[in-house]
Design a protein around this motif. Structure first.
Motif, PDB file in Angstrom:
ATOM      1  N   ASP A 286      20.782  37.692  28.437  1.00  0.00           N
ATOM      2  CA  ASP A 286      20.712  37.525  29.888  1.00  0.00           C
ATOM      3  C   ASP A 286      21.217  38.807  30.546  1.00  0.00           C
ATOM      4  O   ASP A 286      22.412  39.109  30.513  1.00  0.00           O
ATOM      5  CB  ASP A 286      21.555  36.321  30.326  1.00  0.00           C
ATOM      6  CG  ASP A 286      21.342  35.960  31.790  1.00  0.00           C
ATOM      7  OD1 ASP A 286      21.212  36.880  32.607  1.00  0.00           O
ATOM      8  OD2 ASP A 286      21.323  34.756  32.112  1.00  0.00           O
TER       9      ASP A 286
ATOM     10  N   SER B 111       8.885  30.247  34.231  1.00  0.00           N
ATOM     11  CA  SER B 111       8.732  31.093  33.046  1.00  0.00           C
ATOM     12  C   SER B 111      10.030  31.091  32.235  1.00  0.00           C
ATOM     13  O   SER B 111      11.120  31.155  32.785  1.00  0.00           O
ATOM     14  CB  SER B 111       8.366  32.520  33.453  1.00  0.00           C
ATOM     15  OG  SER B 111       9.349  33.071  34.313  1.00  0.00           O
ATOM     16  N   GLY B 112       9.865  31.027  30.923  1.00  0.00           N
ATOM     17  CA  GLY B 112      11.026  31.009  30.040  1.00  0.00           C
ATOM     18  C   GLY B 112      11.503  29.618  29.702  1.00  0.00           C
ATOM     19  O   GLY B 112      12.322  29.431  28.796  1.00  0.00           O
ATOM     20  N   LYS B 113      10.999  28.609  30.409  1.00  0.00           N
ATOM     21  CA  LYS B 113      11.408  27.223  30.158  1.00  0.00           C
ATOM     22  C   LYS B 113      10.316  26.494  29.380  1.00  0.00           C
ATOM     23  O   LYS B 113       9.135  26.789  29.536  1.00  0.00           O
ATOM     24  CB  LYS B 113      11.710  26.494  31.467  1.00  0.00           C
ATOM     25  CG  LYS B 113      12.900  27.073  32.236  1.00  0.00           C
ATOM     26  CD  LYS B 113      13.239  26.236  33.456  1.00  0.00           C
ATOM     27  CE  LYS B 113      14.409  26.822  34.225  1.00  0.00           C
ATOM     28  NZ  LYS B 113      15.653  26.813  33.439  1.00  0.00           N
TER      29      LYS B 113
END
Length: 533
Positions: A199, A468-470
């Motif tokens: 992150d 996005s990313g989930k």
């Protein structure tokens, strides 16, 4: 002209009301610290000549440097003096053994006294927001207004505990090896963290706390051990302030995808079947619909599955409260709030159109709460042109209809039907729209749905939010109408990016309202899916 000064008085000839600063206990005042700060645009004058300054208070592990750009922008736009502060145990402010909101509030009030400021606006983010709220509740006379960014005095999400617990664990593992070059040390730490931390925002937050200190050693600018020891003080708002009230201007600003400032409503719902809330089926209707539209189908699903079915009215629809906002993250949060209030840990979700997208966002953001997901005739990838073209005109027509002087629901429906027919809207759609006429929350006859807000937020309704990313890895069924353009077959690859176990089926000869056009086949396909082991 922008001018940055390290120490100054913003106002001259101000009679400070000393009693404002001593609202806390003697112990709080005794432990007050002299905060580090930066003032943008020194202005000499009196409060009657100049707008109250804006005092900016940062979040946990942040500091005044990270607010410098925003402070300059606000100063340039408003011509208002801006004071950016390092809270105790942060930035260049002193380290102390305690870290409580009442103490931080006194620190800031001491600073205002030092600057001869008798009243200020406050902008606070995270723990800075809670500090600003404390000042407003303890010493309202010194507060011209408060703006609170993404934090609530009423709750603290579990994500706050989890995020900072992880950050503190990472920071405690970092050692400083008698290094003297700041950039080299920051680069070393960044390289070490890249393997385990992905992150970038959290990475930058940690690195921003690595500084060259006054003794020429490199280390943490924040008081890490004290922040860890006092973390429980920061997760909750002081209980002793319950009952205090601030009546001045107050603005809460939250991120749409953030859970730090909940914006939920208590949804209306109806339970069908047995009152067994262990993994029930929750049904979410579409735009301009309501739980009434699913009355018959809900009963049929109960009969086939022998499971409890809960049909829900979305915010701004049916019997649920009206709200000034209408986005999918908010709608999903409403459903999660309902589940929590009913002590439902997991549920099967059936969502049609707008309700389908609500169900998708719930599954992507709260995957542990969704056992299976059924999405009826809506895609997270594309938006059918008919939605963008047709619905805005329907909402515009609904807004143009006035029910002034009509006190009978049937008369109101007859009046609206005549006007809708003049707009060449087909009979089925008119019948669907007329179901929205009833007694409003204001006890008048009119639209039960919040037409103004739905019109205002139509772009949010017509487009799926960025997820996005989930991923939701549970079983998922997309069920479209064979005559409907709402789920193009070419969307399947994009759908599987978000829902890897998704399957896509169509019911021939059915339109957008699949459950109404082909109820028998719809019931068979959906119940078979829900009863899979």
């Amino acid at each position: 002209m922008l001018r940055i000064v390290r120490s100054c008085k913003i106002y001259q000839n101000v009679n400070w009301l000393d009693e404002n600063i001593y609202k806390c206990s003697y112990k709080c005042v005794r432990y007050a610290v002299n905060l580090s700060y930066k003032v943008l645009q020194q202005i000499i004058g009196t409060p009657s000549d100049i707008a109250p300054p804006l005092c900016i208070l940062h979040d946990l592990l942040s500091n005044k440097k990270q607010w410098n750009s925003i402070g300059k922008t606000i100063n340039n736009l408003t011509k208002r003096p801006v004071v950016i502060v390092d809270l105790r145990n942060h930035g260049m402010s002193p380290h102390t053994s305690s870290h409580k909101y009442e103490e931080m509030a006194i620190d800031v009030q001491n600073l205002l006294k030092k600057l001869s400021v008798d009243k200020a606006f406050f902008l606070g983010h995270g723990i800075g927001g809670k500090t600003a709220m404390c000042i407003a509740l303890l010493a309202p006379k010194v507060v011209a207004g408060v703006m609170i960014i993404d934090v609530s005095p009423a709750s603290s999400p579990k994500q706050f505990d989890e995020l900072y617990s992880d950050i503190f664990t990472i920071m405690k593992k970092i050692t400083f090896k008698n290094e003297t070059k700041l950039e080299a040390t920051q680069a070393r730490i960044r390289k070490e963290l890249k393997e385990s931390l992905h992150d970038d925002i959290v990475m930058d937050l940690i690195i921003s706390n690595v500084v060259l200190k006054s003794d020429l050693t490199i280390g943490w600018t924040c008081n890490l051990d004290v922040l860890i020891r006092n973390f429980n003080n920061m997760t909750s708002f002081p209980k002793r302030l319950k009952g205090n009230t601030y009546h001045g201007p107050t603005l809460f600003i939250g991120g749409q995808l953030s859970e730090y400032l909940p914006s939920v409503v208590n949804l209306a719902y109806r339970v069908h079947g047995k009152q067994d809330l262990d993994n029930p089926i929750i049904i979410l209707h579409g735009l301009l619909g309501s739980k009434r539209n699913w009355e018959s189908m809900s009963k049929k699903i109960v009969h086939v599955t022998n499971k409890t079915v809960i049909a829900v009215d979305a915010r701004n629809h049916g019997d649920s409260p009206h709200h000034h906002s209408h986005t999918y993250p908010e709608l999903a949060s409403d459903v999660k709030h309902l589940m929590d209030s009913l002590s439902i840990k997991k549920a099967d979700i059936i969502g049609h159109s707008m309700g389908g997208r609500t169900g998708m966002v719930l599954a992507l953001t709260e995957p542990a709460s969704v056992s299976r997901l059924v999405v009826v005739d809506i895609s997270p990838i594309s938006t059918a042109g008919v939605l963008n073209d047709f619905i805005p005109n329907v909402l515009k027509t609904m807004k143009s209809i006035s029910f002034d002087g009509i006190n009978d629901v049937n008369k109101a429906k007859a009046y609206a039907k005549k006007l809708l027919q003049s707009k060449s809207i087909n009979a089925d759609t008119i019948g669907f729209i007329l179901m929205n006429i009833g007694v409003t929350p204001y006890k008048t006859v009119g639209w039960s749905c919040n037409v103004e807000v739905l019109s205002k937020y139509f772009i949010d309704i017509a487009n799926f939010p960025n997820m996005s990313g989930k991923k939701y890895t549970g079983l998922t069924l997309f069920l479209g109408g064979g005559e409907s353009p709402y789920i193009p077959q070419e969307d399947i690859n994009g759908i599987k990016t978000l829902f890897p176990k998704a399957e896509l089926k169509y019911i021939e000869d059915a339109g957008h309202n699949v459950h109404a056009d082909s109820p028998t086949e719809f019931l068979q396909i959906v119940t078979r899916f829900l009863l899979l082991n």
